[in-house]
Design a protein around this motif. Structure first.
Motif, PDB file in Angstrom:
ATOM      1  N   GLU A 161      16.966 -88.261  37.818  1.00  0.00           N
ATOM      2  CA  GLU A 161      15.985 -89.097  37.143  1.00  0.00           C
ATOM      3  C   GLU A 161      16.394 -90.568  37.236  1.00  0.00           C
ATOM      4  O   GLU A 161      17.541 -90.925  37.005  1.00  0.00           O
ATOM      5  N   ALA A 162      15.431 -91.418  37.592  1.00  0.00           N
ATOM      6  CA  ALA A 162      15.640 -92.870  37.665  1.00  0.00           C
ATOM      7  C   ALA A 162      16.830 -93.253  38.542  1.00  0.00           C
ATOM      8  O   ALA A 162      17.739 -93.951  38.100  1.00  0.00           O
ATOM      9  N   ARG A 298      14.109 -95.689  31.313  1.00  0.00           N
ATOM     10  CA  ARG A 298      13.810 -94.387  31.908  1.00  0.00           C
ATOM     11  C   ARG A 298      14.868 -93.352  31.525  1.00  0.00           C
ATOM     12  O   ARG A 298      14.620 -92.160  31.559  1.00  0.00           O
ATOM     13  N   ILE A 299      16.063 -93.808  31.198  1.00  0.00           N
ATOM     14  CA  ILE A 299      17.147 -92.920  30.775  1.00  0.00           C
ATOM     15  C   ILE A 299      17.718 -93.479  29.490  1.00  0.00           C
ATOM     16  O   ILE A 299      17.945 -94.675  29.366  1.00  0.00           O
ATOM     17  N   ARG A 413      23.437 -88.954  30.612  1.00  0.00           N
ATOM     18  CA  ARG A 413      22.159 -88.815  31.301  1.00  0.00           C
ATOM     19  C   ARG A 413      21.607 -87.407  31.133  1.00  0.00           C
ATOM     20  O   ARG A 413      22.345 -86.449  30.944  1.00  0.00           O
ATOM     21  N   PHE A 415      18.807 -85.078  33.515  1.00  0.00           N
ATOM     22  CA  PHE A 415      18.311 -85.238  34.872  1.00  0.00           C
ATOM     23  C   PHE A 415      17.145 -84.321  35.190  1.00  0.00           C
ATOM     24  O   PHE A 415      17.038 -83.210  34.709  1.00  0.00           O
ATOM     25  N   THR A 416      16.265 -84.821  36.050  1.00  0.00           N
ATOM     26  CA  THR A 416      15.240 -84.015  36.681  1.00  0.00           C
ATOM     27  C   THR A 416      15.493 -84.091  38.176  1.00  0.00           C
ATOM     28  O   THR A 416      15.626 -85.175  38.728  1.00  0.00           O
ATOM     29  N   HIS A 418      14.739 -83.724  42.224  1.00  0.00           N
ATOM     30  CA  HIS A 418      13.629 -83.833  43.168  1.00  0.00           C
ATOM     31  C   HIS A 418      14.194 -83.636  44.558  1.00  0.00           C
ATOM     32  O   HIS A 418      15.206 -84.211  44.914  1.00  0.00           O
TER      33      HIS A 418
END
Length: 488
Positions: A161-162, A298-299, A413, A415-416, A418
């Protein structure tokens, strides 16, 4: 924005002429070889545009007529495809897409009048990319020689993420002045972007090594032999006799960073392991820290200000005699570090107006440090600090994530993951070889396109493993001339 002087310096070192800094751009002149090298070797460029026409326009009809004056058979055939991107800062031209349509219409109409046929538009993979820039009535039409943004290096196998933009990461390292002369540490490394960019700079490796293609490779005047010589030239690379260390509290981030490091073939100079910054201890060797902590956009973390207080405490007690550079957004966060920065550099992280601050950690008092010859700010840094335009200091905290959505253990953090398109790296003596019949599925998530099959011909320099499923995609250890997972 903020990296224009860094890019100008890179271009000057590359041999560019007439280097001039503008707003979010740097202009230069050079020959075809320099254009190829700029795409392949620059760390802080997003794309390289080649202007082909400058003109004034008061209306959309003016744009149409001026574009139609160009002999487009020089650049296109009616069986080729093209795409037009527009950037507009003008009272007269309010919509960039409308400008793109007028450029497209002018090109298509010229072909219809001459041949009765027309080239088609392809947003996904055009043969020719055009860029139209309008500032009030000043118009510039350029060929886009890069294609996909140069920040998309090709080594990123998975993301978090980010993630930090690769160009921004490289710019931060170049701003710090680090050239591989000490160990390097990112104690909050995420997916490892700063680590990999540091290794490329330390070894003076071209960031374009991992890319599949550039837009100029489809131009009618493309010189394949010239680009092969540039691609395979390793004479400028250098030995790196120190080491790069990355840490993160989240094991998912650590595993992602390890995948990306391996894909870049840099496992021999980068070590990534799980560790909370609060457990950081004094390194054995002279080191530099460059890191990008979360800053609540974003985080975030359950205790964002507490995280920054912990960072300051660790630096003060466990990083003496070294420099630390931190990129962040909020003045409230910087205040919690509790240390006086020696320099503050405005930088944009996406749309966020951030600051990149250096903290010099030394024993004793500042007066004694200076008396012993320590330099707090160089002349160049004093000039940077004297800029009249400073970023806003009053920034409100945005609403935090709900309690249930936050990491229950207070990790730095969450996380996602991708999937990004895979890009393999070959040993240099094999990079320009391609194997018939190998097919890959590549997904461009950014544009949401369906999967497309890519058939590579014999010159595909990126498929290291060929048809062998055991070697395809393995990270290549250049020093030992072997893939990371090869058996002895």
């Amino acid at each position: 924005m903020g990296l224009e002087p860094v890019l100008a310096k890179e271009l000057t070192q590359l041999g560019a002429n007439d280097v001039k800094i503008g707003r979010r751009m740097v202009s230069f002149t050079g020959n075809k070889e320099l254009m190829y090298r700029a795409n392949f070797q620059l760390h802080t460029a997003i794309r390289i545009l080649k202007p082909i026409r400058h003109f004034k326009a008061q209306s959309a009809d003016d744009v149409y007529e001026e574009i139609k004056k160009i002999d487009w058979t020089t650049y296109l055939d009616d069986d080729k495809t093209f795409a037009v991107d527009s950037v507009v800062f003008s009272e007269e031209f309010r919509h960039s897409k409308f400008v793109s349509y007028k450029v497209k219409d002018a090109i298509v109409d010229q072909f219809r009048e001459k041949t009765g046929k027309r080239p088609n538009i392809s947003v996904a993979n055009p043969d020719l990319r055009l860029n139209m820039h309008i500032a009030e009535d000043q118009c510039t039409l350029s060929l886009d020689s890069s294609g996909e943004s140069l920040h998309r290096r090709g080594y990123r196998q998975e993301s978090v993420e980010a993630p930090l933009n690769e160009v921004l990461a490289a710019g931060m390292i170049l701003l710090s002045g680090w050239q591989g002369d000490t160990d390097f540490i990112d104690p909050m490394c995420g997916s490892g972007t700063i680590l990999i960019e540091a290794a490329l700079i330390a070894k003076n490796m071209a960031p374009g090594l991992f890319r599949k293609e550039y837009a100029f490779e489809k131009w009618p005047d493309f010189d394949a032999d010239l680009f092969d010589d540039i691609y395979n030239d390793e004479s400028l690379e250098r030995e790196f006799n120190h080491h790069i260390y990355g840490y993160d509290v989240d094991i998912k981030a650590v595993n992602t960073a390890l995948l990306n490091v391996k894909a870049a073939g840099l496992s021999n100079v980068i070590t990534v392991s799980q560790q909370d910054f609060k457990d950081f201890s004094q390194p054995a060797n002279k080191s530099i820290i460059i890191t990008n902590p979360p800053y609540g956009e974003r985080i975030s973390t359950p205790d964002l200000l507490g995280t920054y207080k912990m960072i300051g405490e660790r630096l003060k007690h466990e990083f003496k005699g070294n420099d630390a550079w931190i990129l962040s957004y909020r003045e409230e966060c910087f205040e919690q570090i509790g240390l006086k920065p020696s320099i503050k550099i405005p930088l944009y992280n996406g749309s966020l107006e951030c600051e990149f601050r250096r903290y010099q950690m030394f024993d004793g008092k500042l007066k004694d440090f200076r008396h012993d010859g320590g330099i707090v700010k160089t002349d160049d840094e004093k000039q940077q600090m004297a800029q009249k335009h400073r970023f806003k200091k009053e920034r409100e905290f945005k609403q935090r994530l709900e309690e249930a959505e936050q990491n229950e253990e207070g990790d730095i953090r969450s996380f996602t993951f991708h999937r990004h398109e895979l890009s393999d790296r070959k040993p240099r003596n094999e990079r320009r070889n391609r194997d018939d019949g190998d097919e890959r599925i590549i997904r461009d998530e950014r544009r949401g396109r369906d999967d497309k099959k890519f058939r590579r011909d014999k010159k595909d320099r990126f498929d290291r493993g060929g048809k062998n499923p055991k070697t395809r995609g393995k990270g290549y250890d250049k020093k030992n001339r072997r893939f990371d997972d090869d058996e002895d």
